[in-house]
Design a protein around this motif. Structure first.
Motif, PDB file in Angstrom:
ATOM      1  N   ILE A  67      13.677  20.554 -45.001  1.00 59.91           N
ATOM      2  CA  ILE A  67      14.843  20.809 -45.840  1.00 59.91           C
ATOM      3  C   ILE A  67      14.396  21.260 -47.219  1.00 59.91           C
ATOM      4  O   ILE A  67      14.957  22.190 -47.792  1.00 59.91           O
ATOM      5  CB  ILE A  67      15.739  19.549 -45.921  1.00 59.91           C
ATOM      6  N   SER A  68      13.361  20.619 -47.759  1.00 62.74           N
ATOM      7  CA  SER A  68      12.936  20.962 -49.122  1.00 62.74           C
ATOM      8  C   SER A  68      12.171  22.290 -49.167  1.00 62.74           C
ATOM      9  O   SER A  68      12.144  22.936 -50.212  1.00 62.74           O
ATOM     10  CB  SER A  68      12.073  19.845 -49.706  1.00 62.74           C
ATOM     11  N   LEU A  69      11.554  22.714 -48.072  1.00 59.88           N
ATOM     12  CA  LEU A  69      10.833  23.985 -48.091  1.00 59.88           C
ATOM     13  C   LEU A  69      11.761  25.158 -48.377  1.00 59.88           C
ATOM     14  O   LEU A  69      11.454  26.027 -49.186  1.00 59.88           O
ATOM     15  CB  LEU A  69      10.137  24.225 -46.747  1.00 59.88           C
TER      16      LEU A  69
ATOM     17  N   GLY B  84      16.267  23.110 -42.109  1.00 59.04           N
ATOM     18  CA  GLY B  84      15.432  21.927 -41.907  1.00 59.04           C
ATOM     19  C   GLY B  84      15.668  21.292 -40.551  1.00 59.04           C
ATOM     20  O   GLY B  84      14.714  20.934 -39.848  1.00 59.04           O
ATOM     21  N   PHE B  85      16.938  21.173 -40.165  1.00 56.09           N
ATOM     22  CA  PHE B  85      17.245  20.592 -38.865  1.00 56.09           C
ATOM     23  C   PHE B  85      16.864  21.526 -37.720  1.00 56.09           C
ATOM     24  O   PHE B  85      16.442  21.076 -36.653  1.00 56.09           O
ATOM     25  CB  PHE B  85      18.717  20.186 -38.781  1.00 56.09           C
ATOM     26  N   ILE B  86      16.993  22.842 -37.932  1.00 60.85           N
ATOM     27  CA  ILE B  86      16.569  23.802 -36.905  1.00 60.85           C
ATOM     28  C   ILE B  86      15.075  23.655 -36.655  1.00 60.85           C
ATOM     29  O   ILE B  86      14.616  23.612 -35.512  1.00 60.85           O
ATOM     30  CB  ILE B  86      16.939  25.246 -37.317  1.00 60.85           C
TER      31      ILE B  86
ATOM     32  N   THR C  72       6.701  29.957 -40.788  1.00 64.55           N
ATOM     33  CA  THR C  72       6.657  28.542 -41.163  1.00 64.55           C
ATOM     34  C   THR C  72       6.704  27.661 -39.919  1.00 64.55           C
ATOM     35  O   THR C  72       5.957  26.690 -39.801  1.00 64.55           O
ATOM     36  CB  THR C  72       7.822  28.187 -42.100  1.00 64.55           C
ATOM     37  N   SER C  73       7.554  28.023 -38.973  1.00 63.71           N
ATOM     38  CA  SER C  73       7.664  27.247 -37.739  1.00 63.71           C
ATOM     39  C   SER C  73       6.353  27.274 -36.961  1.00 63.71           C
ATOM     40  O   SER C  73       5.889  26.237 -36.467  1.00 63.71           O
ATOM     41  CB  SER C  73       8.800  27.803 -36.884  1.00 63.71           C
TER      42      SER C  73
ATOM     43  N   ILE D  47       9.801  30.333 -30.685  1.00 71.56           N
ATOM     44  CA  ILE D  47      10.853  30.758 -29.741  1.00 71.56           C
ATOM     45  C   ILE D  47      12.117  29.935 -29.948  1.00 71.56           C
ATOM     46  O   ILE D  47      13.230  30.490 -30.042  1.00 71.56           O
ATOM     47  CB  ILE D  47      10.341  30.636 -28.286  1.00 71.56           C
ATOM     48  N   PHE D  48      11.984  28.613 -30.033  1.00 69.21           N
ATOM     49  CA  PHE D  48      13.171  27.767 -30.228  1.00 69.21           C
ATOM     50  C   PHE D  48      13.821  28.019 -31.579  1.00 69.21           C
ATOM     51  O   PHE D  48      15.051  28.048 -31.695  1.00 69.21           O
ATOM     52  CB  PHE D  48      12.807  26.289 -30.073  1.00 69.21           C
ATOM     53  N   THR D  49      13.026  28.214 -32.612  1.00 64.16           N
ATOM     54  CA  THR D  49      13.590  28.493 -33.928  1.00 64.16           C
ATOM     55  C   THR D  49      14.384  29.785 -33.912  1.00 64.16           C
ATOM     56  O   THR D  49      15.471  29.867 -34.463  1.00 64.16           O
ATOM     57  CB  THR D  49      12.470  28.562 -35.003  1.00 64.16           C
TER      58      THR D  49
END
Length: 192
Positions: free
Chosen positions: A1-3, A10-12, A144-145, A186-188
């Protein structure tokens, strides 16, 4: 969330990494187990392998605290070491040169610089990647992910330093971390 200063992102990222971890675990259930023979001789056992008694509980607790502090210092040492290595690579412009090489494949310089930084040291790379969100929204989030899933060489060597004392191969861990990074991308992408 802070990034990204965004609760939804953040939740994703959180859900993407949870699902990726389960998916990697699912695929690794087929990983072959190495057979090792353990010989149980009298000299393999010592006083520390005996059941815990109230008289040696304090000693065991003290040893456990010392071991934890040593591991924390070791992890902090890896962070400092790789931050220094990263600073040297930046000041000698090796990362910049590698970024220019990646730009041949139509990868923007900022993205490739963040990727190379993150592959070496996770925290710096993730901070750089998330700072590019305004310019390269999707690429920044996906990079990032991936970096959060893979962890970088700093994290891999931290783990290797801990498991090197045992008869455990680092190969499945590296493969699993790479797969975790790919699955999380992929999920992101799907959740965005």
């Amino acid at each position: 969330i802070s990034l990204f200063n965004n609760k939804k992102l953040g939740f994703i990222l959180l859900y993407s990494h949870i699902l990726s971890a389960f998916l990697v675990a699912y695929f690794f259930r087929f990983w072959k187990k190495e057979k090792t023979e353990i010989s149980f001789k009298e000299n393999n056992f010592n006083e520390k392998s005996l059941p815990i008694k109230l008289s040696n509980f304090g000693e065991l607790l003290g040893d456990s605290i010392k071991s934890s502090i040593f591991n924390l210092l070791s992890i902090g040492g890896f962070v400092v070491l790789f931050s220094v290595i990263l600073s040297i690579l930046k000041s000698t412009e090796i990362i910049q040169i590698c970024s220019y090489i990646l730009s041949i494949f139509n990868i923007p310089l900022d993205i490739s610089f963040s990727f190379l930084t993150g592959i070496i040291e996770l925290t710096n790379g993730v901070n750089l990647a998330s700072s590019l969100c305004e310019t390269y929204y999707l690429s920044s989030i996906l990079l990032t992910s991936f970096l959060l899933g893979f962890g970088g060489f700093s994290v891999l060597l931290k783990v290797y330093s801990i498991i090197s004392k045992e008869n455990i191969s680092i190969k499945p861990y590296i493969i699993g971390k790479f797969l975790h990074g790919l699955f999380s991308v992929i999920f992101t992408y799907i959740f965005l």
